[in-house]
Design a protein around this motif. Structure first.
Motif, mmCIF file in Angstrom:
data_model
loop_
_atom_site.group_PDB
_atom_site.id
_atom_site.type_symbol
_atom_site.label_atom_id
_atom_site.label_comp_id
_atom_site.label_asym_id
_atom_site.label_seq_id
_atom_site.Cartn_x
_atom_site.Cartn_y
_atom_site.Cartn_z
ATOM 1 N N LEU A 233 2.578 8.045 1.595
ATOM 2 C CA LEU A 233 3.644 7.879 2.585
ATOM 3 C C LEU A 233 3.075 7.753 3.991
ATOM 4 O O LEU A 233 3.590 7.005 4.831
ATOM 5 C CB LEU A 233 4.627 9.063 2.498
ATOM 6 C CG LEU A 233 5.576 9.042 1.299
ATOM 7 C CD1 LEU A 233 6.360 10.358 1.198
ATOM 8 C CD2 LEU A 233 6.539 7.861 1.396
ATOM 9 N N LYS A 234 1.997 8.536 4.256
ATOM 10 C CA LYS A 234 1.338 8.383 5.556
ATOM 11 C C LYS A 234 0.712 6.977 5.687
ATOM 12 O O LYS A 234 0.798 6.345 6.734
ATOM 13 C CB LYS A 234 0.251 9.439 5.720
ATOM 14 C CG LYS A 234 0.795 10.852 5.864
ATOM 15 C CD LYS A 234 -0.342 11.844 6.033
ATOM 16 C CE LYS A 234 0.194 13.268 6.198
ATOM 17 N NZ LYS A 234 -0.921 14.238 6.381
ATOM 18 N N SER A 235 0.123 6.529 4.611
ATOM 19 C CA SER A 235 -0.484 5.177 4.628
ATOM 20 C C SER A 235 0.573 4.096 4.780
ATOM 21 O O SER A 235 0.342 3.037 5.370
ATOM 22 C CB SER A 235 -1.280 4.937 3.349
ATOM 23 O OG SER A 235 -2.338 5.862 3.250
ATOM 24 N N ALA A 236 1.798 4.380 4.226
ATOM 25 C CA ALA A 236 2.874 3.385 4.308
ATOM 26 C C ALA A 236 3.348 3.181 5.739
ATOM 27 O O ALA A 236 3.981 2.160 6.046
ATOM 28 C CB ALA A 236 4.037 3.802 3.422
ATOM 29 N N ASN A 237 3.067 4.152 6.616
ATOM 30 C CA ASN A 237 3.462 4.027 8.026
ATOM 31 C C ASN A 237 2.406 3.294 8.861
ATOM 32 O O ASN A 237 2.563 3.168 10.085
ATOM 33 C CB ASN A 237 3.726 5.422 8.621
ATOM 34 C CG ASN A 237 4.950 6.077 8.013
ATOM 35 O OD1 ASN A 237 5.939 5.398 7.710
ATOM 36 N ND2 ASN A 237 4.898 7.400 7.811
#
Length: 276
Positions: free
Chosen positions: A17-21
């Protein structure tokens, strides 16, 4: 991948989820793909479908960007091809212009040679025949510039024949050799030298450049030899009555111009018969 292999889906989801941002579209796209994989494993199909939509959305964005890059590369290649085509066309145009100018220049040179040759009709038939023979020899050796120089020397000789000092030499030449012979005085010899320096300036300059080490008197005899003056008349110009003086100087000039330097053609031109 370590979290997924350990089946630690919660930790993997947090990381993804952090990478998706991220602002990096490829990273964001890949993150949504793995999130979809995790949620599918967990049987959270609604969430998995949402991640799948995000994946497709970013994948399409990547696809469109790749198309834009491809179009940009294609346009860039077309621009380069156009520039190369333009350069080739300009080079061809320049080549045609150079060829055209060379043809014009060659035409002008040939026209000048023709006019120069035509202008020699003012000479006597004997001189004209001699000059044509000389021109034929020179042209056979492909030395047109030398031919033009020889024509100039003869023109200078024609002008010199209009001077008073030349008339005086021709009068002295008619003397009876059995009586007291008058020679050209020192004053007249100086006058003669000044006239030769003026009217045969180019001829004398060329003689000094042939590397034959000709003396001032050698050059003086060469100038006189372009005129219809006998050996006796030439001797008088040097303040002498002996023809052998002229023959001896001519011998030394011949050795300098034919043996010590390669100017046989010029020597033959200067000392060929020119009596009218």
């Amino acid at each position: 991948m370590e979290f997924i292999e350990k089946l630690d889906y919660d930790s993997a989801a947090i990381y993804l989820l952090k990478s998706a941002n991220s602002d990096n579209i490829p990273i964001k796209t890949e993150s949504y793909l793995y999130l979809n994989f995790i949620e599918t494993r967990l049987q959270n199909y609604d969430i998995a479908l949402n991640y799948l939509e995000q994946y497709h959305k970013n994948a399409m964005l990547l696809f469109h960007r790749s198309l834009e890059i491809e179009d940009s590369v294609r346009n860039h290649k077309e621009n380069i091809d156009n520039i190369i085509y333009s350069i080739n066309r300009q080079n061809k145009t320049r080549l045609y212009v150079v060829i055209f100018l060379c043809v014009i220049l060659l035409t002008i040179i040939l026209l000048m040679i023709y006019l120069q040759h035509k202008g020699l009709s003012v000479f006597s038939k004997r001189k004209k025949a001699e000059l044509e023979k000389l021109n034929s020899t020179i042209l056979s050796k492909k030395d047109i510039n030398q031919s033009l120089s020889y024509n100039t020397y003869l023109l200078q000789a024609e002008i010199f024949k209009q001077t008073t000092i030349y008339a005086e030499i021709k009068e002295l030449e008619k003397q009876d050799k059995s009586k007291n012979i008058k020679v050209l005085t020192y004053e007249k010899q100086d006058h003669l030298q000044r006239e030769l320096d003026i009217l045969f300036e180019n001829f004398q300059k060329d003689l000094r450049c042939i590397d034959a080490r000709l003396s001032q008197n050698d050059i003086k005899l060469c100038c006189l030899s372009l005129l219809p003056i006998s050996s006796f008349g030439k001797a008088l110009c040097f303040g002498s009555t002996e023809i052998n003086v002229i023959k001896q100087r001519k011998y030394y000039i011949k050795r300098k111009m034919t043996e010590e330097s390669d100017n046989t053609l010029l020597f033959d031109f200067i000392f060929s018969a020119r009596k009218e």
